[in-house]
Design a protein around this motif. Sequence first.
Motif, short mmCIF file in Angstrom:
data_model
loop_
_atom_site.label_atom_id
_atom_site.label_comp_id
_atom_site.label_asym_id
_atom_site.label_seq_id
_atom_site.Cartn_x
_atom_site.Cartn_y
_atom_site.Cartn_z
N GLY A 33 0.78 -1.23 0.00
CA GLY A 33 0.00 0.00 0.00
C GLY A 33 0.80 1.27 0.00
N VAL A 34 2.15 1.18 0.11
CA VAL A 34 2.92 2.41 0.25
C VAL A 34 2.83 3.26 -1.02
CG1 VAL A 34 5.13 1.41 -0.51
CG2 VAL A 34 5.11 3.40 0.99
N PHE A 35 2.85 2.63 -2.21
CA PHE A 35 2.75 3.42 -3.44
C PHE A 35 1.37 4.06 -3.56
CE2 PHE A 35 6.16 0.41 -4.69
CZ PHE A 35 7.12 1.33 -5.06
N THR A 36 0.33 3.29 -3.28
CA THR A 36 -1.03 3.81 -3.41
C THR A 36 -1.30 4.93 -2.42
OG1 THR A 36 -1.89 1.70 -4.22
CG2 THR A 36 -3.48 3.25 -3.27
N TYR A 37 -1.04 4.66 -1.14
CA TYR A 37 -1.51 5.58 -0.11
C TYR A 37 -0.53 6.71 0.20
CZ TYR A 37 -5.34 2.36 0.35
OH TYR A 37 -6.44 1.58 0.08
N LEU A 38 0.77 6.46 0.13
CA LEU A 38 1.70 7.57 0.27
C LEU A 38 1.60 8.46 -0.96
CD1 LEU A 38 3.82 9.09 1.82
CD2 LEU A 38 5.56 7.52 0.95
N ASP A 73 19.12 4.50 -4.07
CA ASP A 73 18.66 5.27 -5.24
C ASP A 73 17.48 4.59 -5.92
OD1 ASP A 73 20.63 7.09 -4.71
OD2 ASP A 73 21.99 6.39 -6.28
N LEU A 74 17.50 3.27 -5.99
CA LEU A 74 16.40 2.54 -6.62
C LEU A 74 15.11 2.72 -5.82
CD1 LEU A 74 15.29 0.69 -8.78
CD2 LEU A 74 16.09 -1.28 -7.43
N ILE A 75 15.22 2.70 -4.50
CA ILE A 75 14.05 2.91 -3.65
C ILE A 75 13.46 4.30 -3.93
CG2 ILE A 75 13.27 3.26 -1.27
CD1 ILE A 75 15.34 1.13 -0.44
N VAL A 76 14.32 5.30 -3.96
CA VAL A 76 13.87 6.68 -4.17
C VAL A 76 13.26 6.84 -5.57
CG1 VAL A 76 14.61 9.09 -4.37
CG2 VAL A 76 15.49 7.65 -2.51
N ARG A 77 13.92 6.29 -6.59
CA ARG A 77 13.40 6.41 -7.96
C ARG A 77 12.07 5.69 -8.12
NH1 ARG A 77 18.61 4.92 -9.52
NH2 ARG A 77 17.78 2.96 -10.38
N GLY A 83 4.96 9.44 -8.23
CA GLY A 83 4.61 10.78 -7.78
C GLY A 83 4.95 11.07 -6.33
N ILE A 84 5.76 10.22 -5.71
CA ILE A 84 6.13 10.41 -4.30
C ILE A 84 7.54 10.99 -4.27
CG2 ILE A 84 6.43 9.29 -2.06
CD1 ILE A 84 4.62 7.00 -3.23
N LYS A 85 7.64 12.29 -4.19
CA LYS A 85 8.93 12.97 -4.21
C LYS A 85 9.20 13.61 -2.85
CE LYS A 85 11.69 16.36 -6.75
NZ LYS A 85 12.85 15.43 -6.84
#
Length: 361
Positions: A33-38, A73-77, A83-85
Amino acid sequence: MKRVLFIDRDGTLVKEPADEQVDNINKIDFLPGVFTYLGKIAREYDYELVMVTNQDGLGTSSFPRADFQPVHDLIVRSLESEGIKFNEILIDESFPEDGLETRKPGLGLLQPYIYGDYDLTNSVVIGDRLSDVQLAKNLGSKSIFIGDNRDEADYCVSSWNEIYRILGDGLRKVDFKRNTSETNISLSVDLDGSGKSEISTGLHFFDHMLDQIARHGGIDLQLKVDGDLEVDEHHTIEDVGLALGQAIGQALGSKKSIGRYGFYLPMDESSARVALDLGGRPYFKFDCDFEREYVGDMPTEMVGHFFKSLSTELKSNLHITVKGENTHHKVEAAFKGFARSLRMAKEQNNSGVLPSTKGSL
């Protein structure tokens, strides 16, 4: 002032492996859920995102930094692709035995946020360790703990869905300060309180009226004002309205699940018709004539001005019409009527639905 989400990495964004070292790509496993909800949090809510992480082992001989950097870096990218910057990424590479102030829960890395234009009181630390909870306490912020129940945390959750809901519903309880050359205001408001209040503005009748908002609005309110009453009552009453409107607005969050509207009320021979819409479009209309210049130590000309100030900062549509004979009763009817309207409008129905066809309020 800007609010911040201080977010831990391992155990919060990605699962922490048994050896506590996310040192190769195969160990990257994002929390469900981190991509969806964050992502929804980043798009919908007005928080800056700051990653704050302790990374034991970065730069050691057994795990050279070169091994870790591509993984990080892969985690951040991956997050940025959804859209989570993050506004900033703060990494401390020291070990616990180093005892450095840069290591969580120390505040060494966070000095720009402590001394900058940030609302730390209503900011949130999200993490999976007690050091994250302690970091929140050291900052004077709220804490959301991911994992088994921890009494030390303000909120304990098991998923990013819950974090999104908590932030979206509004923390429902906020602490707020407003300091100018004319007034110093400190207040705490809990929208889900029982009507308790501790109020000291220096104006006794005004205190009594604000107590009506707390008691009949079903909110807990603590308010302390140091104002220039030697000059006039105007600044104190106006600034309390501004501060209270801002604080309630913050506590409402995204306004999902709220009633949005409210109405009310008779007061002996007086009657107040109050219509309130928390729809995000400030407009104020006040229809009341007062026969007396003062009630107690509060000038009656400031009644409408207080509600206008509050309505503007709350971004609400507020109409108040009061009829009657007794000035005290008319003023009190206005405050009680507003309180009952607010009580109806702020209540949540657990639907998770925004009460608007526009998609935003």
